[in-house]
Design a protein around this motif. Sequence first.
Motif, PDB file in Angstrom:
ATOM      1  N   GLU A  99      37.152  46.782  35.200  1.00  9.10           N
ATOM      2  CA  GLU A  99      36.253  46.709  34.052  1.00  9.10           C
ATOM      3  C   GLU A  99      35.258  45.548  34.163  1.00  9.10           C
ATOM      4  O   GLU A  99      34.074  45.705  33.888  1.00  9.10           O
ATOM      5  N   HIS A 100      35.726  44.388  34.606  1.00 18.14           N
ATOM      6  CA  HIS A 100      34.875  43.200  34.632  1.00 18.14           C
ATOM      7  C   HIS A 100      34.626  42.652  36.037  1.00 18.14           C
ATOM      8  O   HIS A 100      34.070  41.562  36.172  1.00 18.14           O
ATOM      9  N   LEU A 101      35.041  43.383  37.064  1.00 20.69           N
ATOM     10  CA  LEU A 101      34.983  42.847  38.420  1.00 20.69           C
ATOM     11  C   LEU A 101      35.089  43.978  39.435  1.00 20.69           C
ATOM     12  O   LEU A 101      35.801  44.947  39.210  1.00 20.69           O
ATOM     13  N   THR A 102      34.397  43.847  40.532  1.00 16.36           N
ATOM     14  CA  THR A 102      34.597  44.726  41.675  1.00 16.36           C
ATOM     15  C   THR A 102      35.074  43.859  42.832  1.00 16.36           C
ATOM     16  O   THR A 102      34.472  42.823  43.132  1.00 16.36           O
ATOM     17  N   ILE A 103      36.167  44.268  43.444  1.00 21.29           N
ATOM     18  CA  ILE A 103      36.726  43.542  44.583  1.00 21.29           C
ATOM     19  C   ILE A 103      36.488  44.392  45.815  1.00 21.29           C
ATOM     20  O   ILE A 103      36.839  45.575  45.840  1.00 21.29           O
ATOM     21  N   VAL A 104      35.893  43.801  46.835  1.00 19.45           N
ATOM     22  CA  VAL A 104      35.600  44.506  48.071  1.00 19.45           C
ATOM     23  C   VAL A 104      36.258  43.747  49.215  1.00 19.45           C
ATOM     24  O   VAL A 104      36.105  42.537  49.333  1.00 19.45           O
ATOM     25  N   ARG A 105      37.014  44.472  50.041  1.00 23.74           N
ATOM     26  CA  ARG A 105      37.597  43.891  51.247  1.00 23.74           C
ATOM     27  C   ARG A 105      36.954  44.593  52.431  1.00 23.74           C
ATOM     28  O   ARG A 105      37.060  45.801  52.574  1.00 23.74           O
ATOM     29  N   VAL A 106      36.260  43.799  53.263  1.00 20.24           N
ATOM     30  CA  VAL A 106      35.554  44.299  54.439  1.00 20.24           C
ATOM     31  C   VAL A 106      36.354  43.875  55.662  1.00 20.24           C
ATOM     32  O   VAL A 106      36.770  42.713  55.762  1.00 20.24           O
ATOM     33  N   TYR A 107      36.561  44.799  56.609  1.00 20.17           N
ATOM     34  CA  TYR A 107      37.438  44.541  57.747  1.00 20.17           C
ATOM     35  C   TYR A 107      36.720  44.653  59.080  1.00 20.17           C
ATOM     36  O   TYR A 107      35.875  45.520  59.276  1.00 20.17           O
ATOM     37  N   THR A 108      37.115  43.801  60.003  1.00 23.42           N
ATOM     38  CA  THR A 108      36.758  43.942  61.397  1.00 23.42           C
ATOM     39  C   THR A 108      37.993  43.535  62.198  1.00 23.42           C
ATOM     40  O   THR A 108      38.420  42.384  62.158  1.00 23.42           O
ATOM     41  N   GLU A 109      38.608  44.532  62.812  1.00 23.03           N
ATOM     42  CA  GLU A 109      39.871  44.337  63.538  1.00 23.03           C
ATOM     43  C   GLU A 109      40.921  43.755  62.600  1.00 23.03           C
ATOM     44  O   GLU A 109      41.195  44.342  61.567  1.00 23.03           O
ATOM     45  N   SER A 110      41.500  42.606  62.910  1.00 26.71           N
ATOM     46  CA  SER A 110      42.549  42.025  62.064  1.00 26.71           C
ATOM     47  C   SER A 110      42.021  40.889  61.188  1.00 26.71           C
ATOM     48  O   SER A 110      42.770  40.015  60.774  1.00 26.71           O
ATOM     49  N   GLU A 111      40.730  40.920  60.908  1.00 24.02           N
ATOM     50  CA  GLU A 111      40.091  39.904  60.082  1.00 24.02           C
ATOM     51  C   GLU A 111      39.355  40.596  58.942  1.00 24.02           C
ATOM     52  O   GLU A 111      39.008  41.767  59.035  1.00 24.02           O
ATOM     53  N   GLY A 112      39.115  39.854  57.880  1.00 21.95           N
ATOM     54  CA  GLY A 112      38.408  40.455  56.772  1.00 21.95           C
ATOM     55  C   GLY A 112      37.703  39.447  55.898  1.00 21.95           C
ATOM     56  O   GLY A 112      37.878  38.237  56.034  1.00 21.95           O
ATOM     57  N   LEU A 113      36.882  39.986  55.005  1.00 17.82           N
ATOM     58  CA  LEU A 113      36.226  39.212  53.953  1.00 17.82           C
ATOM     59  C   LEU A 113      36.586  39.862  52.628  1.00 17.82           C
ATOM     60  O   LEU A 113      36.466  41.073  52.477  1.00 17.82           O
ATOM     61  N   LEU A 114      37.019  39.051  51.685  1.00 15.66           N
ATOM     62  CA  LEU A 114      37.226  39.507  50.325  1.00 15.66           C
ATOM     63  C   LEU A 114      36.031  39.033  49.530  1.00 15.66           C
ATOM     64  O   LEU A 114      35.673  37.853  49.577  1.00 15.66           O
TER      65      LEU A 114
END
Length: 152
Positions: A99-114
Motif C-alpha cells: 500500500e505505501h511501498l514497493t520493494i524491488v530485488r534485482v539479481y545478478t548471479e548470487s548478488e542483488g540490490l534491494l
Amino acid sequence: MSGGDEVVSFDVDAATAAIRDALDDGSDLHVVAAFTPDAYGIAYCDEFTRSFYADDEEMTGHFDRIHRYAGIDFSEIGLFVDELFPVAGGVEYVATGMEHLTIVRVYTESEGLLLTLDPGADVTTAVEAVRGAIDPDLGATGDALSSSGPDL
C-alpha cells in the motif's frame, strides 16, 4: 552493516545514481541495499526512511532482520528457474507492491540490490537503470546459491 560496494562485485554507487536519474528527481527512491546470502550493506537511505526509526541502531536491527530472509530469495529463484519454469531464463528481479511501498530485488548471479520505492514509481524504469549501470545481463539461477552461498 557495511557500504554496498564492500558487499557485491558491481558498482553500487553507479547503480544508485542511475536509478535516481531515471526516476527524475530521485524522490521516489528511499533505500538501496546491496546483498548476498551472507552480507548486506546500505548504499543509500533517505531522510524519510530514517524518520521511521529512533536511531541508527534501531534501523540497523530492522535491516538485519530483513536480510535474514535473503536466503529465501535465492532458494525461491532456484525453485522457479530449476523446477517450475526452466525454459524462462534467470530471475532478473522480484517486485512486491504494498500500500505505501514497493520493494524491488534485482539479481545478478548470487548478488542483488534491494530497492524501496514509492508505490507509484515505475519499477521497470528502476530495473533498466540498474541494468544499464551494472550489467546488461541481469539474472540469477538456482546455481547462484549453490556455487557461492552458504547452506541455508
